[in-house]
Scaffold this motif. Structure first.
Motif, short mmCIF file in Angstrom:
data_model
loop_
_atom_site.label_atom_id
_atom_site.label_comp_id
_atom_site.label_asym_id
_atom_site.label_seq_id
_atom_site.Cartn_x
_atom_site.Cartn_y
_atom_site.Cartn_z
N LEU A 8 0.84 -1.20 0.00
CA LEU A 8 0.00 0.00 0.00
C LEU A 8 0.88 1.25 0.00
N LEU A 9 1.94 1.22 0.83
CA LEU A 9 2.79 2.40 0.95
C LEU A 9 3.56 2.67 -0.33
N ARG A 10 3.82 1.63 -1.11
CA ARG A 10 4.56 1.83 -2.36
C ARG A 10 3.64 2.14 -3.53
N SER A 11 2.35 1.96 -3.34
CA SER A 11 1.42 2.16 -4.45
C SER A 11 1.14 3.65 -4.64
N ARG A 12 0.53 3.97 -5.76
CA ARG A 12 0.18 5.37 -5.99
C ARG A 12 -0.92 5.82 -5.05
N ALA A 47 4.60 14.55 -7.05
CA ALA A 47 4.01 13.38 -7.70
C ALA A 47 2.51 13.31 -7.45
N ILE A 48 2.06 13.80 -6.29
CA ILE A 48 0.62 13.81 -6.02
C ILE A 48 -0.12 14.54 -7.14
N GLY A 49 0.43 15.69 -7.53
CA GLY A 49 -0.19 16.44 -8.61
C GLY A 49 -0.24 15.63 -9.91
N ARG A 50 0.84 14.91 -10.17
CA ARG A 50 0.92 14.18 -11.44
C ARG A 50 0.01 12.94 -11.43
N VAL A 51 -0.16 12.34 -10.26
CA VAL A 51 -0.98 11.12 -10.16
C VAL A 51 -2.47 11.47 -10.13
N ARG A 103 2.99 4.93 -10.76
CA ARG A 103 3.67 5.80 -9.81
C ARG A 103 5.09 6.15 -10.22
N SER A 104 5.85 5.18 -10.72
CA SER A 104 7.24 5.52 -11.02
C SER A 104 7.32 6.43 -12.25
N ALA A 116 8.07 12.08 -14.24
CA ALA A 116 7.52 13.31 -14.81
C ALA A 116 7.57 14.45 -13.80
N SER A 117 7.30 14.15 -12.54
CA SER A 117 7.31 15.22 -11.53
C SER A 117 8.72 15.71 -11.30
#
Lengths: 322, 242
Positions: A180-184, B99-103, B112-113, B118-119
């Motif tokens: 969970l912590l590694r997920s988006r 990254a929050i903005g990008r996701v 995520r990666s 991109a961020s």
């Protein structure tokens, strides 16, 4: 905008080898040691540690990651216990009963989640405590008789099987917290914890992420309840709804290190060992001692035991590099 | 028209913080929002980003009525902001903040990666790439402001609202930030900036809106506003020997 084909620098400090090593040692110990000693009190102690780890991880998903302090986790534990036990006693294969118990806890969480998440901070905590207590009292009124395993189940009862199940749950819950912590999704969940309004302005659907954290947390708390129901020969159906289970889960997360994956593991082991010691020697006051210990940790060591570990590790690495 | 406010009002317990404001903003422009303290500038920002609904009036963005759209959904449509009192997410790394903005923003990258990669480029643009792995709480005020900007930019906005981005910066930081704002506009992002540094706003804005006591008292190019009598009375002030 500048575009770069350059590789991202490594963002994590170079202590990665420590973690797999620590996991391997811990797992080997958890598998080998109880078998070597093969005593009931050791199976018991290890069972409780694993249950504690699972409960701490569960609470941490909501309280540590999403920053929502729940005082109602005993409700999920109790629902998992009662559903698993009833289905199992009525002939459902145990694992199926266990999973249904976890799903039932999560379903209940979703139903109470939408209204209680309208409350923030202390009001959310009080709201969840109230919901759980209402449920406990309802169960106590409707199921006043002790629930005991049928004779056939007692005949084939053995402690190691209970321990292996609890160990499996502790591993699964820790693995789930790690993933969970590694997920988006964790970006949104942690964002909600850090600053709801700022996260929302950045596109995070706040309620959805709170519910996600709550749902996962409740599944694992429900599974822990199911494992409890699998182990205990007899108890009042009300028992797994006691607030004690909420506070144990909460304290394990806080003592170990809130908002981290390894914190609840360290906290679970420490908490159970200390509690069993204290409960054996100082039966009357051990709760008070725990209360005091909890206050001291929150005030002096907000990062929990993990903070001591991290600090000494950094110190050790600095000495080695020299 | 990218943004269209039609008679927007907001009252707090009877006090009209924003009173029947109507204005339009074309794509690719910089709108400077000025006015004395308590004029309703931040309230107007909150109405555009959806923190609360207006008591009267309608807001159209990109041709759609967004009057009752939630803040996160407005971000998905392409409205992003910075806060007057900076609000980076302190326990998260600088990279994760962006990254929050990008996701979660407009045109999001769900992996995520990839989103982090991109961020990282956005961090390079605002000059924070070297601090990507640090916790946001360890940054200085200037860097926190940059980070807020990066988080908003990472959400790929069509409309970017900057709430006193220049406040508290020293003169050289103001200059680099102004250049940065212009380069953001040149990327095709429309900007509304609330600012007390009138010189700075007049230097880069295409259009100025002046609020006073919740009402729009003047609107026009910087040159027109600079010699507008009512603006001088309400806000800019008269030089003594005029």
């Amino acid at each position: 905008m500048k575009t770069t084909s350059r590789q991202l620098p490594s963002f994590k400090p170079s202590r990665r080898w420590l973690t797999p090593g620590a996991i391997a040692v811990l797992l080997a110990f958890a598998v080998v040691f109880p078998q070597q000693v093969a005593k009931d009190n050791v199976w018991n102690l290890f069972f409780l540690m694993c249950l504690g780890i699972a409960m701490g991880q569960s609470w941490n998903m909501l309280g540590g990651f999403a920053g929502q302090t729940s005082l109602g986790h005993a409700a999920f534990f109790g629902i998992g216990a009662i559903i698993t036990r009833v289905l199992w006693f009525h002939g459902t294969p145990f694992f199926l009963a266990l999973i249904v118990g976890g799903v039932a806890a999560a379903t209940f969480a979703m139903i109470i989640g939408a209204p209680t998440f309208r409350l923030r901070g202390a009001y959310f905590a009080i709201g969840t405590l109230a919901v759980a207590e209402v449920l406990r009292i309802t169960i106590a009124q409707n199921q006043p008789y002790i629930s005991t395993m049928p004779g056939s189940m007692i005949a084939e009862y053995n402690l190691p099987s209970r321990y292996w199940l609890a160990l499996g749950l502790a591993i699964a819950t820790t693995g789930a917290a790690y993933m969970l912590l590694r997920s988006r999704w964790s970006l949104g969940i942690l964002g909600v914890r850090e600053d709801e309004e700022a996260a929302q302005a950045t596109g995070v659907h706040v309620l959805r992420h709170k519910l996600l954290a709550l749902g996962l947390s409740a599944v694992f708390m429900g599974l822990a309840g199911g494992v409890f129901a699998f182990k205990q020969i007899s108890y009042y159906p009300e028992a797994p709804f006691f607030p004690t289970f909420t506070f144990e889960a909460l304290m394990i997360a806080y003592i170990g290190g809130l908002g981290t994956v390894s914190g609840p593991v360290i906290g679970g082991i420490f908490f159970v060992v200390v509690r069993e010691r204290l409960a054996a020697n100082l039966t009357d006051v051990h709760q008070v001692i725990f209360g005091a210990l909890f206050v001291v940790i929150v005030l002096l060591l907000p990062g929990g035991l993990l903070e001591i570990w991290d600090r000494s590790k950094r110190l050790a690495l600095r000495v080695i590099r020299r | 028209m990218l943004l269209n406010l039609e008679g927007v009002s907001k009252a707090f317990k009877g006090l009209k913080a924003v009173n029947s404001v109507s204005t339009r903003l074309e794509e690719g422009k910089i709108l400077g929002l000025i006015g004395p303290n308590g004029a309703g500038k931040t309230t107007l920002f909150n109405l555009i980003t959806g923190v609360y609904p207006p008591t009267e009036g309608k807001i159209f963005f990109d041709g759609k009525d967004i009057t009752s759209v939630a803040p996160h959904a407005r971000c998905w449509m392409g409205i992003a902001r910075t806060f007057q009192l900076v609000r980076p997410l302190p326990e998260l790394s600088v990279l994760d903040n962006a990254a929050i903005g990008r996701v979660y923003g407009r045109d999001p990258i769900r992996n995520r990666s990839k989103a982090e990669k991109a961020s990282y480029e956005t961090l390079e643009m605002v000059g924070l790439a070297a601090r990507a792995s640090e916790k946001a709480k360890s940054l200085t005020l200037v860097d926190r402001k940059r980070l807020e900007l990066a988080r908003a930019l990472a959400a790929k906005p069509k409309l970017l609202l900057l709430d006193e981005l220049l406040a508290g910066l020293n003169p050289s930081e103001v200059l680099t930030s102004m250049a940065l704002i212009q380069s953001i506009r040149d990327m095709g992002i429309t900007i509304i900036m609330v600012e007390h540094l009138v010189k700075a706003v007049f230097g880069i804005a295409d259009q100025i809106v002046v609020l006073s006591a919740g009402e729009l008292i003047a609107e026009g190019t910087p040159a027109e506003i600079a010699c507008n009598e009512s603006v001088i009375d309400a806000y800019l002030g008269r030089s003594l020997h005029a």
